[in-house]
Design a protein around this motif. Structure first.
Motif, PDB file in Angstrom:
ATOM      1  N   ILE A 160       0.620  -1.698  -0.310  1.00  0.00           N
ATOM      2  CA  ILE A 160      -0.058  -0.027  -0.056  1.00  0.00           C
ATOM      3  C   ILE A 160       0.558   1.577   0.065  1.00  0.00           C
ATOM      4  CG2 ILE A 160      -1.830   0.933   1.181  1.00  0.00           C
ATOM      5  CD1 ILE A 160      -2.790  -1.487   2.490  1.00  0.00           C
ATOM      6  N   TYR A 161       0.907   1.527  -0.954  1.00  0.00           N
ATOM      7  CA  TYR A 161       1.606   3.056  -1.100  1.00  0.00           C
ATOM      8  C   TYR A 161       3.419   2.989  -0.982  1.00  0.00           C
ATOM      9  CZ  TYR A 161      -2.776   5.267  -1.226  1.00  0.00           C
ATOM     10  OH  TYR A 161      -3.615   6.063  -2.378  1.00  0.00           O
TER      11      TYR A 161
ATOM     12  N   ARG B 206      -8.851  -0.058  -5.460  1.00  0.00           N
ATOM     13  CA  ARG B 206      -8.441   0.712  -4.603  1.00  0.00           C
ATOM     14  C   ARG B 206      -6.274   0.621  -5.381  1.00  0.00           C
ATOM     15  NH1 ARG B 206     -11.753   3.722  -1.569  1.00  0.00           N
ATOM     16  NH2 ARG B 206      -9.882   5.169  -0.860  1.00  0.00           N
TER      17      ARG B 206
ATOM     18  N   GLU C 158      -5.550   2.354   4.501  1.00  0.00           N
ATOM     19  CA  GLU C 158      -4.912   2.901   3.503  1.00  0.00           C
ATOM     20  C   GLU C 158      -4.552   3.843   3.835  1.00  0.00           C
ATOM     21  OE1 GLU C 158      -5.961   3.515  -1.006  1.00  0.00           O
ATOM     22  OE2 GLU C 158      -6.982   4.867   0.511  1.00  0.00           O
TER      23      GLU C 158
ATOM     24  N   LEU D 191      -8.781  -3.294  -1.428  1.00  0.00           N
ATOM     25  CA  LEU D 191      -7.696  -2.620  -1.841  1.00  0.00           C
ATOM     26  C   LEU D 191      -7.031  -3.176  -2.639  1.00  0.00           C
ATOM     27  CD1 LEU D 191      -6.254  -3.183   2.141  1.00  0.00           C
ATOM     28  CD2 LEU D 191      -6.119  -1.305   1.190  1.00  0.00           C
TER      29      LEU D 191
ATOM     30  N   ALA E  92     -11.076  -1.084   4.034  1.00  0.00           N
ATOM     31  CA  ALA E  92      -9.748  -0.738   3.239  1.00  0.00           C
ATOM     32  C   ALA E  92      -9.505   0.461   3.331  1.00  0.00           C
ATOM     33  CB  ALA E  92     -10.532  -1.417   1.994  1.00  0.00           C
ATOM     34  N   VAL E  93     -10.665   1.267   3.429  1.00  0.00           N
ATOM     35  CA  VAL E  93     -10.348   3.329   4.053  1.00  0.00           C
ATOM     36  C   VAL E  93      -9.290   3.132   5.072  1.00  0.00           C
ATOM     37  CG1 VAL E  93     -10.779   5.416   4.432  1.00  0.00           C
ATOM     38  CG2 VAL E  93     -11.375   3.461   1.817  1.00  0.00           C
TER      39      VAL E  93
ATOM     40  N   ALA F  46      -1.293   3.056   6.783  1.00  0.00           N
ATOM     41  CA  ALA F  46      -0.308   3.344   5.472  1.00  0.00           C
ATOM     42  C   ALA F  46       0.394   4.404   5.518  1.00  0.00           C
ATOM     43  CB  ALA F  46      -0.568   2.469   4.633  1.00  0.00           C
ATOM     44  N   MET F  47      -0.175   5.749   5.312  1.00  0.00           N
ATOM     45  CA  MET F  47      -0.132   6.915   4.604  1.00  0.00           C
ATOM     46  C   MET F  47       0.638   7.703   6.035  1.00  0.00           C
ATOM     47  SD  MET F  47      -2.370   8.106   1.637  1.00  0.00           S
ATOM     48  CE  MET F  47      -4.038   7.906   2.812  1.00  0.00           C
TER      49      MET F  47
ATOM     50  N   HIS G 262      -3.749  -0.785  -5.096  1.00  0.00           N
ATOM     51  CA  HIS G 262      -2.861  -1.531  -4.434  1.00  0.00           C
ATOM     52  C   HIS G 262      -2.920  -2.533  -5.156  1.00  0.00           C
ATOM     53  CE1 HIS G 262      -2.760   2.147  -2.142  1.00  0.00           C
ATOM     54  NE2 HIS G 262      -4.445   1.685  -1.764  1.00  0.00           N
TER      55      HIS G 262
ATOM     56  N   THR H  68     -10.911  -7.638   3.300  1.00  0.00           N
ATOM     57  CA  THR H  68     -10.491  -5.989   2.795  1.00  0.00           C
ATOM     58  C   THR H  68      -9.120  -6.009   1.936  1.00  0.00           C
ATOM     59  OG1 THR H  68     -10.855  -5.956   5.393  1.00  0.00           O
ATOM     60  CG2 THR H  68      -8.551  -4.885   4.415  1.00  0.00           C
TER      61      THR H  68
END
Length: 312
Positions: free
Chosen positions: A144-145, A169, A276, A166, A272-273, A279-280, A171, A162
């Protein structure tokens, strides 16, 4: 079964087998290499026989100065029953004494065209990767990112669903259900999928789907360094969950520790959000931006100012 054998080195680096074919299936247990310069000079008190012996121009040049008796004695002692292999670099000529000793003790002698330093570096990297400590974890690994997120939790909590969201989205999936992990260095954990279930995702009620076939090659990757663990658990009304993000839990895998976040699962939460964003936010923290710490400091400042006003 041994992870690495002498025959694997022969095939991996396209080496030439000179002698000692009977010993090609000897196991290699250490990633360390040995340059037996002192041993060729006659000092065998601390001979690391269990390592691969790498001989270059320096060792062979000195070897040529020895008497015939010394040459035979040194090579007989060099070909120990524990020695997994002896490799000659630079495509140099292999001494007859070494060939005879290797055949007698079944020690494979191989030859490389590369320089000693270059070959030593490549072989060490290969052995450290192959001989690294390994384990397997029940969970899902997603990139993720650029952050390798290991999603764990009890069976049926929604890890695979999940992961599917992702992937939708944008990933990339690394592994589902079983994540094989190897520790290549201190605090360096590399996760990948078992070959049998690579690119596959199991969704209850739907069955097994092939992520690469459905979403394309950009939706998967073969391996990823793991830096964050998200643990999913059923919501417990009486349990106190971290609401600021100040405290940081750790998950120990083999000898390494990674950051662990516990997420309670209940209807209406978009996991999932949340993962996400986690991770950010993890990336921001590594860059020195900690929103929770900044809020705590501001709050402490407001409380301090309020106390001063009351004293006035």
């Amino acid at each position: 079964m041994a992870k690495v054998r002498a025959v694997d080195i022969l095939e991996k680096f396209d080496l030439e087998l000179v002698s000692g074919e009977d010993g090609l299936h000897r196991p290699i247990k250490l990633s360390d290499l040995s340059r037996p310069g002192l041993e060729i000079a006659g000092f065998f008190d601390y001979y690391p026989a269990e390592r691969i012996q790498l001989i270059g121009m320096t060792e062979l040049s000195f070897f040529q100065r020895l008497s015939p008796e010394e040459k035979k004695e040194r090579m007989d002692r060099l070909c120990d029953y524990e020695t997994p292999a002896i490799i000659i670099s630079r495509n140099l000529s292999v001494p007859v004494e070494l060939i005879e000793a290797s055949e007698a003790y079944s020690v494979p002698v191989m030859r490389s065209k590369m320089t000693t330093t270059k070959f030593s570096s490549q072989l060490t990297n290969y052995l450290e990767s192959m001989l690294a400590p390994t384990t397997a974890v029940h969970g899902v690994l997603v990139d993720i990112y650029g952050v390798g997120v290991l999603i764990t939790g009890q069976s049926g909590v929604g890890k695979s669903e999940t992961a599917l969201e992702l992937v939708k989205r944008g990933h990339r999936l690394v592994a589902d259900d079983c994540v094989e992990i190897r520790q290549e260095d201190i605090d360096t954990l590399i996760g990948h999928s078992p070959e049998l279930i690579e690119h596959l995702l199991e969704i209850r009620g739907l069955g097994i789907i092939n992520v690469m076939t459905l979403f394309g090659a950009g939706a998967v990757r073969s391996h990823k360094r793991i830096t964050l663990n998200v643990y999913l658990e059923q919501w417990h009304p009486k349990k106190q969950y971290d609401r600021l993000g100040i405290e940081e839990d750790k998950l120990k895998i083999i000898d390494s520790e990674i950051t662990k976040i516990t997420l309670p699962v209940r209807p209406g939460r978009n996991l999932a959000v949340i993962i996400e964003v986690a991770a950010m936010n993890f990336r921001l923290k590594r860059m020195g931006v900690n929103a929770a710490q900044e809020f705590t400091e501001k709050l402490a400042g407001v409380i301090s100012e309020a106390g001063v006003d009351e004293m006035k």
